[in-house]
Design an enzyme around this catalytic site. Structure first.
Site, PDB file in Angstrom:
ATOM      1  N   THR A 173       0.970  -0.908   0.206  1.00  0.00           N
ATOM      2  CA  THR A 173       0.033  -0.177   0.045  1.00  0.00           C
ATOM      3  C   THR A 173       0.983   1.481   0.128  1.00  0.00           C
ATOM      4  O   THR A 173       0.483   2.142  -0.546  1.00  0.00           O
ATOM      5  CB  THR A 173      -0.927   0.662   1.298  1.00  0.00           C
ATOM      6  N   GLY A 193       1.096   1.429   6.019  1.00  0.00           N
ATOM      7  CA  GLY A 193      -0.048   0.530   5.782  1.00  0.00           C
ATOM      8  C   GLY A 193       0.304   0.201   6.898  1.00  0.00           C
ATOM      9  O   GLY A 193       1.155   0.503   7.505  1.00  0.00           O
ATOM     10  N   GLY A 235       4.094  -7.060   8.633  1.00  0.00           N
ATOM     11  CA  GLY A 235       4.131  -8.083   7.154  1.00  0.00           C
ATOM     12  C   GLY A 235       4.549  -7.810   6.758  1.00  0.00           C
ATOM     13  O   GLY A 235       5.347  -9.191   5.885  1.00  0.00           O
ATOM     14  N   GLU A 277       9.861   1.770  10.915  1.00  0.00           N
ATOM     15  CA  GLU A 277       8.776   1.947  11.019  1.00  0.00           C
ATOM     16  C   GLU A 277       8.215   2.990  12.015  1.00  0.00           C
ATOM     17  O   GLU A 277       7.200   3.818  12.447  1.00  0.00           O
ATOM     18  CB  GLU A 277       7.222   0.689  10.219  1.00  0.00           C
TER      19      GLU A 277
HETATM   20  C1  5RP Z   1       5.232  -3.635   7.015  1.00  0.00           C
HETATM   21  C2  5RP Z   1       3.971  -3.359   7.096  1.00  0.00           C
HETATM   22  C3  5RP Z   1       3.377  -2.930   6.102  1.00  0.00           C
HETATM   23  O1  5RP Z   1       2.264  -1.524   6.011  1.00  0.00           O
HETATM   24  C4  5RP Z   1       1.904  -4.193   6.083  1.00  0.00           C
HETATM   25  O2  5RP Z   1       2.462  -5.660   6.377  1.00  0.00           O
HETATM   26  C5  5RP Z   1       1.189  -3.860   5.349  1.00  0.00           C
HETATM   27  O3  5RP Z   1       1.132  -3.865   3.346  1.00  0.00           O
HETATM   28  P1  5RP Z   1       0.718  -4.520   2.536  1.00  0.00           P
HETATM   29  O4  5RP Z   1       0.464  -2.545   2.311  1.00  0.00           O
HETATM   30  O5  5RP Z   1       1.380  -4.930   1.530  1.00  0.00           O
HETATM   31  O6  5RP Z   1      -0.227  -5.186   2.972  1.00  0.00           O
HETATM   32  O7  5RP Z   1       3.721  -3.510   7.961  1.00  0.00           O
HETATM   33  O8  5RP Z   1       6.478  -3.748   7.683  1.00  0.00           O
END
Ligand code: 5RP
Length: 238
Positions: A36, A89, A103, A110
């Site tokens: 995202t 995201g 994820g 972050e």
């Molecule tokens: C990465 C994160 C991402 O923001 C989270 O996994 C969401 O990912 P996506 O936008 O691919 O669904 O925390 O560490």
């Protein structure tokens, strides 16, 4: 670049709406990580190409690479006092703006970037909005030294919190564990449902060997939820 699925369209819509709603000329902004956030950075690159002046602080090496590719000027967080805004995201977000993140393996940077920001806007597709956190595995970033011992302490903590039979996976597997941007391992904890996320977040931080965890509590100020038909909702948590 075109969205290739309904979920992708929802992510793109959320990213575009967040830029339209929250971003102003001259801001210094945290750039999130994940698919995202990649939409967000690409659209931001287009705006910079049309004359928007911003400075970005990336929350992972891969986001930094993309930002450079699309022409977003970058700064090091060491050289910036406070960020105006972070847009990132989430894997799950509840009605209080509490999130599970990690994820994409970038939770440590972050969290540092988001914590340094006046505002943090979560951009999510509708599938990420949940009543209770925990279905998405909670990532815990740990020091590789004695990680099995840290894992045991995590298990004990989960048991004390009433969470039984928690499966914990070393991300990437024993043969070739994933190494984060800061050189750590990730333990993915399958908690199913977290009854008291605020308390669990505080307790996780007490375990030696835990560098950071994917519960983001009191960090998101707003969210933008994208839908596959291109509609979006802006939600404020403060
Ligand atoms: C990465 C994160 C991402 O923001 C989270 O996994 C969401 O990912 P996506 O936008 O691919 O669904 O925390 O560490």
């Amino acid at each position: 670049m075109q969205a290739t699925s309904a979920q992708d369209e929802a992510k793109r819509a959320a990213a575009a709406k967040a830029i339209e709603t929250f971003l102003r000329d001259g801001m210094t902004i945290g750039l999130g990580s994940g698919t995202t956030s990649r939409w967000f950075v690409r659209i931001l690159g287009e705006r910079v190409g049309s004359g928007l002046r911003v400075t970005g602080v990336p929350s992972s090496r891969s986001t930094g690479d993309l930002a450079k590719e699309v022409g977003v000027p970058l700064a090091d967080l060491n050289d910036v006092n406070q960020l105006d805004l972070t847009i990132d995201g989430a894997d799950e977000i509840d009605a209080k703006g509490r999130m599970i993140k990690g994820g994409g393996a970038s939770l440590l940077w972050e969290k540092i970037v988001a914590y340094a920001s006046r505002k943090m806007v979560a951009i999510v597709d509708e599938s990420k909005v949940v009543e209770h956190l925990g279905r998405f595995p909670l990532a815990v970033e740990v020091i590789p030294f004695a990680w099995r011992s840290t894992e045991r302490n995590l298990r004990n903590l989960f048991k004390d919190a009433g969470l039984s039979d928690v499966q914990i996976d070393l991300r990437g597997g024993l043969e070739k564990p994933l190494i984060t941007d800061s050189g750590h391992y990730l333990l993915d904890c399958h908690l199913r449902e977290i009854p008291d996320p605020d308390n669990l977040a505080a307790e996780l931080s007490q375990i030696p060997g835990v560098v950071e965890h994917g519960l983001f509590i009191g960090i998101a100020t707003d969210s933008v939820v994208g839908h596959a038909n291109g509609h979006t909702e802006v939600v404020s948590f403060r």
